[in-house]
Scaffold this active site. Structure first.
Site, PDB file in Angstrom:
ATOM      1  N   LYS A  16      -2.465   3.005   0.317  1.00 31.58           N
ATOM      2  CA  LYS A  16      -2.687   1.617   0.749  1.00 31.58           C
ATOM      3  C   LYS A  16      -3.833   1.009  -0.048  1.00 31.58           C
ATOM      4  O   LYS A  16      -4.958   1.497   0.006  1.00 31.58           O
ATOM      5  CB  LYS A  16      -2.997   1.584   2.250  1.00 31.58           C
ATOM      6  N   LYS A  49      -9.612 -10.885  12.093  1.00 30.52           N
ATOM      7  CA  LYS A  49     -10.484  -9.896  12.730  1.00 30.52           C
ATOM      8  C   LYS A  49     -11.745 -10.596  13.226  1.00 30.52           C
ATOM      9  O   LYS A  49     -12.162 -11.615  12.674  1.00 30.52           O
ATOM     10  CB  LYS A  49     -10.906  -8.816  11.719  1.00 30.52           C
ATOM     11  N   ASP A  83      -2.506  -8.580  11.023  1.00 32.75           N
ATOM     12  CA  ASP A  83      -3.514  -7.541  10.782  1.00 32.75           C
ATOM     13  C   ASP A  83      -2.877  -6.154  10.656  1.00 32.75           C
ATOM     14  O   ASP A  83      -3.534  -5.204  10.241  1.00 32.75           O
ATOM     15  CB  ASP A  83      -4.560  -7.558  11.911  1.00 32.75           C
ATOM     16  N   ASP A 107     -10.631  -0.991   2.728  1.00 35.63           N
ATOM     17  CA  ASP A 107      -9.273  -0.823   3.243  1.00 35.63           C
ATOM     18  C   ASP A 107      -8.293  -0.440   2.127  1.00 35.63           C
ATOM     19  O   ASP A 107      -7.091  -0.352   2.350  1.00 35.63           O
ATOM     20  CB  ASP A 107      -8.837  -2.107   3.965  1.00 35.63           C
ATOM     21  N   ARG A 157       1.121  -1.260   6.832  1.00 38.54           N
ATOM     22  CA  ARG A 157       2.494  -0.734   6.927  1.00 38.54           C
ATOM     23  C   ARG A 157       3.487  -1.625   6.171  1.00 38.54           C
ATOM     24  O   ARG A 157       4.490  -1.149   5.668  1.00 38.54           O
ATOM     25  CB  ARG A 157       2.871  -0.566   8.413  1.00 38.54           C
ATOM     26  N   GLU A 195      -1.057  -5.104   8.380  1.00 40.89           N
ATOM     27  CA  GLU A 195      -0.547  -5.413   7.034  1.00 40.89           C
ATOM     28  C   GLU A 195      -0.289  -4.167   6.201  1.00 40.89           C
ATOM     29  O   GLU A 195       0.560  -4.184   5.299  1.00 40.89           O
ATOM     30  CB  GLU A 195      -1.529  -6.346   6.301  1.00 40.89           C
ATOM     31  N   ASP A 244      -9.462  -6.557   4.035  1.00 42.43           N
ATOM     32  CA  ASP A 244      -8.607  -6.853   5.188  1.00 42.43           C
ATOM     33  C   ASP A 244      -9.360  -7.739   6.171  1.00 42.43           C
ATOM     34  O   ASP A 244     -10.150  -7.261   6.981  1.00 42.43           O
ATOM     35  CB  ASP A 244      -8.176  -5.536   5.870  1.00 42.43           C
TER      36      ASP A 244
END
Ligand code: BES
Ligand code: ZN
Ligand code: ZN
Length: 457
Positions: A224, A236, A306, A247, A310, A308, A229
């Site tokens: 990833k 967030k 959020d 992230d 996956r 994101e 993020d």
């Protein structure tokens, strides 16, 4: 000024009663001592039940950090001293672990300090040259992952990250291919394109292929790469979100693993697949409720922007299928829920049960700890959507790491053996200890590299 590392029972210590008493009274794994006008570090005996390779790395890291703080420039140790201090362990492995811990304990991320303290005590080991070199290679790979993770998001972003990787592997036998936005459109990487829509940067996808032995089964390492993020429109909240620049920790693990495999000439056949995006809110950003059409025909409702990670990993898993990967491992800072489940000492591994245990053993030995987690089939239906094939969030208020794993499983190619590592709890350390700094960990580089070697045996 050079410092020598010795054993507690060294004759220069035991021949003098006062020194001997002093050393035996000191707490901890080691202590500093003046022998006449020479500074030495004495390794104290470790209880046999506490003696592991991880302990060796930690002791070395602590000594290295301590000496650097004293501005000591050099330390000398014999391979026999290391072997005798940790006698229960294999000598070569102990030497490698000591060097690895030493180099990592000396790690600093100093790019943004106006008065940088990059002091390091150089370690010179007499003997076991190969084991020493292995330790140096392992530490350098993990430090590369740390550097990538620590870097700030305006510097390392979806447009610049591919260049960093290209440069890193230039002149090696690994081949780096970069796909930009237009190619991603042709390749129908719609998860990557959608997640990055609100960002001022264009998304990218990097493949790094290394064939140390082309006859081995193809292993795809998927990481990833979210360079920041914010959560996107599902924004967030929090006092300081700076850590969300990390992230992309999964992609850093994959890049570090590739460096480790390449530099150690591993006899493996491996490809790194790295989707790179920034998750930012904007009037162009993906809104909750929108639907992504994946290349395999699956449609996904974006219930929460959020979740994101996956969404971009799904594209990479489908890509691994196109490449006919026999084994796939994905690694991601995927869910806050894994931190609740396992804390900050180990990652969670999901997927093929037997292989999960193989990976656990690999991590137990190399310090990137994982614990096997279940993919509960009964929870899969909670990913249902009212109007698309599935939602990117579950209706459950618990088991968030499991449902994230179940989401990914729907995109795993039928003929591949798959593992998923959730490393959200392993992203960074809140204090410097052992061979860890108070910053990014570099977790996963050793885990993926050693696992790849293991399944390629
Ligand atoms: N990057 C985060 C997960 C994360 C949290 C990593 C804390 C490191 C530390 C991920 O993209 C995320 O936001 N996950 C959500 C998923 C939820 C919306 C289903 C989470 O875990 O809250
Ligand atoms: Zn997120
Ligand atoms: Zn994320």
């Amino acid at each position: 000024m050079a410092v020598t590392i010795l054993l507690e029972n060294d004759k220069r210590v035991v021949e003098n009663e006062a020194r001997k008493q002093y050393v035996s009274r000191q707490k901890g794994t080691h202590c500093s001592l003046l022998l006449d006008d020479e500074q030495v570090v004495v390794l104290k005996e470790v209880k046999e039940k506490d003696l592991t390779l991880e302990k060796v790395r930690s002791i070395a890291g602590d000594i290295a950090r301590g000496l650097a703080a004293q501005k000591v420039e050099k330390a000398l140790v014999g391979d026999d001293t290391i072997a005798a201090a940790f006698a229960k362990l294999d000598k070569e492995k102990a030497v490698t672990a000591f060097v690895e811990g030493w180099d990592l304990g000396s790690y600093h991320f100093n790019s943004y300090k106006s008065k940088a303290d990059d002091s390091k005590a150089e370690l010179e080991v007499a003997g076991s040259a190969e084991a020493v070199q292995a330790g140096q290679i392992r530490a350098a790979a993990m430090a590369f992952s740390r550097d990538l993770m620590n870097e700030v998001s305006n510097v390392l972003n979806p447009e610049t990250y591919p260049d960093v990787l290209k440069e890193k592997f230039a002149g090696t036998t690994a081949e780096v291919t970069v796909y930009g936005k237009e190619q991603l459109e042709k390749m129908e990487m719609n998860g990557v394109l959608t997640v990055c829509r609100g960002s001022k940067y264009s998304p990218s996808f990097v493949e790094i292929a290394y064939q140390g032995d082309a006859s081995k089964p193809l292993v795809a390492l998927v990481g990833k790469g979210v360079t920041f993020d914010t959560g996107g429109i599902s924004l967030k909240s929090g006092k300081d979100l700076s850590d969300m620049r990390m992230d992309m920790g999964g992609s850093a693990a994959v890049a570090g693993a590739m460096q480790l495999l390449v530099q150690s000439n591993a006899k493996v056949n491996v490809v790194a697949l790295i989707p790179i995006v920034e998750n930012a809110p904007d009037n162009t950003a993906v809104y909750p409720g929108e639907v992504i059409h994946y290349k395999n025909g699956t449609t996904v409702q974006v219930g929460n922007t959020d979740a994101e990670g996956r969404l971009i990993l799904a594209d990479a898993l489908l890509r691994a299928g196109e490449l006919d990967a026999e084994y796939i491992v994905d690694i991601a800072t995927l869910t806050g829920a894994i931190v609740n489940a396992l804390g900050t000492g180990l990652g969670g591994v999901f997927g093929d049960e037997e292989l999960s245990h193989v990976m656990k053993k690999v991590g137990d030995e190399n310090g990137d700890f994982v614990w096997p987690m279940p993919l509960v089939d009964a929870y899969d239906k909670t990913l249902a959507s009212d109007y698309a094939d599935m939602n990117n969030i579950s209706t459950l208020n618990f088991a968030g790491s499991i449902t994230a794993g179940l989401f990914l499983r729907r995109f795993v190619p039928e003929n591949s053996k798959w593992l998923h590592v959730d490393m959200a709890g392993m992203m960074n350390h809140s204090s410097a200890s052992g061979y860890y700094a108070k910053s990014a960990t570099g977790y996963g580089a050793r885990l993926l590299a050693d696992y790849t070697v293991k399944i390629s045996e």
